[in-house]
Motif scaffolding. Structure first.
Motif, PDB file in Angstrom:
ATOM      1  N   ASN A   1     -59.862 -59.838  13.913  1.00  0.00           N
ATOM      2  CA  ASN A   1     -59.806 -60.513  14.687  1.00  0.00           C
ATOM      3  C   ASN A   1     -59.858 -61.740  13.693  1.00  0.00           C
ATOM      4  OD1 ASN A   1     -59.621 -60.002  16.875  1.00  0.00           O
ATOM      5  ND2 ASN A   1     -61.908 -59.548  17.324  1.00  0.00           N
ATOM      6  N   LEU A   2     -59.953 -63.737  13.973  1.00  0.00           N
ATOM      7  CA  LEU A   2     -60.299 -64.594  12.629  1.00  0.00           C
ATOM      8  C   LEU A   2     -61.159 -65.052  13.154  1.00  0.00           C
ATOM      9  CD1 LEU A   2     -56.085 -64.326  12.423  1.00  0.00           C
ATOM     10  CD2 LEU A   2     -57.301 -63.686  10.550  1.00  0.00           C
TER      11      LEU A   2
ATOM     12  N   PRO B   1     -51.533 -71.038  21.264  1.00  0.00           N
ATOM     13  CA  PRO B   1     -51.247 -69.554  21.944  1.00  0.00           C
ATOM     14  C   PRO B   1     -50.233 -69.124  21.837  1.00  0.00           C
ATOM     15  CG  PRO B   1     -53.395 -70.561  22.762  1.00  0.00           C
ATOM     16  CD  PRO B   1     -52.483 -70.904  22.285  1.00  0.00           C
ATOM     17  N   LEU B   2     -49.345 -70.778  22.066  1.00  0.00           N
ATOM     18  CA  LEU B   2     -48.248 -70.448  22.212  1.00  0.00           C
ATOM     19  C   LEU B   2     -47.045 -69.798  21.015  1.00  0.00           C
ATOM     20  CD1 LEU B   2     -46.454 -74.100  23.657  1.00  0.00           C
ATOM     21  CD2 LEU B   2     -47.031 -71.716  24.966  1.00  0.00           C
ATOM     22  N   SER B   3     -47.578 -69.572  19.600  1.00  0.00           N
ATOM     23  CA  SER B   3     -47.174 -69.388  18.670  1.00  0.00           C
ATOM     24  C   SER B   3     -47.708 -67.628  18.355  1.00  0.00           C
ATOM     25  CB  SER B   3     -47.364 -70.583  17.541  1.00  0.00           C
ATOM     26  OG  SER B   3     -46.700 -71.544  18.272  1.00  0.00           O
ATOM     27  N   LEU B   4     -48.762 -67.846  19.025  1.00  0.00           N
ATOM     28  CA  LEU B   4     -50.019 -66.243  19.274  1.00  0.00           C
ATOM     29  C   LEU B   4     -49.629 -65.387  19.694  1.00  0.00           C
ATOM     30  CD1 LEU B   4     -52.701 -67.927  16.734  1.00  0.00           C
ATOM     31  CD2 LEU B   4     -51.049 -67.206  16.171  1.00  0.00           C
ATOM     32  N   SER B   5     -49.674 -64.130  19.793  1.00  0.00           N
ATOM     33  CA  SER B   5     -49.434 -62.954  20.435  1.00  0.00           C
ATOM     34  C   SER B   5     -50.551 -62.294  21.319  1.00  0.00           C
ATOM     35  CB  SER B   5     -48.772 -62.068  20.049  1.00  0.00           C
ATOM     36  OG  SER B   5     -49.884 -61.169  18.452  1.00  0.00           O
ATOM     37  N   HIS B   6     -51.628 -63.530  20.757  1.00  0.00           N
ATOM     38  CA  HIS B   6     -53.609 -62.492  21.063  1.00  0.00           C
ATOM     39  C   HIS B   6     -53.872 -63.767  21.550  1.00  0.00           C
ATOM     40  CE1 HIS B   6     -52.911 -59.012  20.099  1.00  0.00           C
ATOM     41  NE2 HIS B   6     -52.162 -58.754  19.328  1.00  0.00           N
ATOM     42  N   LYS B   7     -55.005 -63.611  22.024  1.00  0.00           N
ATOM     43  CA  LYS B   7     -56.199 -64.544  22.658  1.00  0.00           C
ATOM     44  C   LYS B   7     -56.260 -65.727  22.056  1.00  0.00           C
ATOM     45  CE  LYS B   7     -59.171 -63.004  26.013  1.00  0.00           C
ATOM     46  NZ  LYS B   7     -58.514 -64.440  26.678  1.00  0.00           N
ATOM     47  N   VAL B   8     -56.690 -66.948  22.370  1.00  0.00           N
ATOM     48  CA  VAL B   8     -57.062 -67.430  21.572  1.00  0.00           C
ATOM     49  C   VAL B   8     -58.594 -68.624  21.284  1.00  0.00           C
ATOM     50  CG1 VAL B   8     -56.685 -70.372  20.497  1.00  0.00           C
ATOM     51  CG2 VAL B   8     -54.908 -68.070  20.186  1.00  0.00           C
TER      52      VAL B   8
ATOM     53  N   GLU C   1     -46.967 -66.137  10.843  1.00  0.00           N
ATOM     54  CA  GLU C   1     -47.005 -64.450  10.724  1.00  0.00           C
ATOM     55  C   GLU C   1     -48.470 -64.605   9.539  1.00  0.00           C
ATOM     56  OE1 GLU C   1     -45.243 -67.094   7.849  1.00  0.00           O
ATOM     57  OE2 GLU C   1     -44.735 -66.552   9.564  1.00  0.00           O
ATOM     58  N   VAL C   2     -48.897 -65.405   8.999  1.00  0.00           N
ATOM     59  CA  VAL C   2     -50.086 -64.889   8.111  1.00  0.00           C
ATOM     60  C   VAL C   2     -51.144 -64.284   9.060  1.00  0.00           C
ATOM     61  CG1 VAL C   2     -51.857 -66.464   7.475  1.00  0.00           C
ATOM     62  CG2 VAL C   2     -50.218 -66.372   6.476  1.00  0.00           C
ATOM     63  N   PHE C   3     -51.469 -65.295  10.681  1.00  0.00           N
ATOM     64  CA  PHE C   3     -52.228 -64.571  11.456  1.00  0.00           C
ATOM     65  C   PHE C   3     -51.502 -63.123  12.105  1.00  0.00           C
ATOM     66  CE2 PHE C   3     -54.572 -67.894  13.291  1.00  0.00           C
ATOM     67  CZ  PHE C   3     -55.155 -68.307  12.249  1.00  0.00           C
TER      68      PHE C   3
END
Length: 290
Positions: free
Chosen positions: A109-110, A127-134, A98-100
């Motif tokens: 972006n980060l 990427p399995l835990s985030l909603s955007h591109k890695v 949730e921090v990202f």
């Protein structure tokens, strides 16, 4: 499918159950540590210089724990080529995604300033835990076969592996397209002799850090995080995103590197055997930069 056929030896090994690959890891530990002594002199030298206050018995205990983790890492990296999404979710847990997401919701972006700590190859499961591109930067290998294998493995769960020389261009292009992303850049490798570097007192030694990620962070003003990985048991890891700096353009490039180095050092001091001690990290001496 045809592309994977050329990886048959590694693919077959990756199909083995975890209990069996850890038996193979134990055998490999005995072989590398006791029979071959793989880079043992470098590991002992690095540990002794980094922890001058520790008795030789403590140094040897860390040394053995490192080699056990190192052989686990080799087999876990191979296993990643075919491990299922369900299994990797059970074994690799991101504690605070949730921090990202909070920054993504702000349209920012980060940058994730990574290190050879824990199981860095499994970071490709983020990427399995985030909603955007890695996006992950990597140094091209001499062997085209192993580079293709590494790239295919790291992109299995949606990451985008990019050669470091094309990294900044890729980051800028994604930003211009409005694509939200996390860019992973490893920061603890030894700089080449002709590379720009910044010296930091790190693990009781003058240590050169490669200049690059800090410059990208300042140019883009992307918040920078460190992936703090912990090994909860064999083949099980947790990951926590630790903030290095929220607004990089308010700091100097050197300050960003020093903050990163301090967070990494703290992690290493707390659990030393999870870092890559076999790397000849202090081969380059400060006077060679002056």
């Amino acid at each position: 499918m045809l592309r994977k056929l050329k990886y048959t030896p590694v693919l077959l090994l990756s199909q083995l159950p975890f209990w069996l690959i850890y038996i193979l890891s134990d055998i490999s530990f005995l072989f590398l540590y006791y029979l071959v002594g793989y880079r043992k002199a470098i590991v002992r030298k690095n540990l002794t210089a980094s922890f001058p206050e520790k008795a030789i018995s403590e140094i040897k205990a860390i040394e053995k724990a490192f080699y056990r983790h190192f052989t686990d890492l080799i087999f876990e990296s191979g296993k990643f080529l075919s491990v299922s999404e369900k299994t990797i979710r059970q074994r690799f847990k991101v504690l605070n995604p949730e921090v990202f997401e909070g920054f993504f919701n702000q349209g920012r972006n980060l940058i994730m300033y990574t290190a050879h700590y824990g199981n860095w190859e499994w970071l490709a499961a983020i990427p399995l835990s985030l909603s955007h591109k890695v996006v992950t930067f990597y140094q091209p290998l001499r062997s085209a076969y192993y580079e293709a294998l590494m790239k295919d493995t790291r992109e299995r769960f949606g990451a985008m592996a990019v050669p470091s020389k094309k990294g900044y261009k890729t980051v800028v292009e994604l930003g211009s397209q409005g694509a939200l992303s996390v860019t992973c850049i490893i920061g603890d490798q030894r700089p080449k002799r002709n590379s720009s570097r910044h010296w930091v007192k790190f693990l009781n030694q003058d240590t050169p850090f490669l200049i690059g990620a800090d410059r990208i962070a300042r140019k883009t003003n992307y918040p920078v995080f460190f992936p703090l990985m912990k090994k909860t048991s064999r083949g099980h890891y947790t990951l926590e995103f630790v903030k290095v700096i929220e607004n990089p353009n308010e700091a100097t490039a050197e300050e960003i590197i020093e903050r990163y180095a301090a967070i990494l050092e703290k992690a290493i001091v707390e659990v030393p055997h999870l870092w890559l001690w076999s790397h000849n990290r202090w081969k380059l001496k400060r006077e060679e930069n002056e």
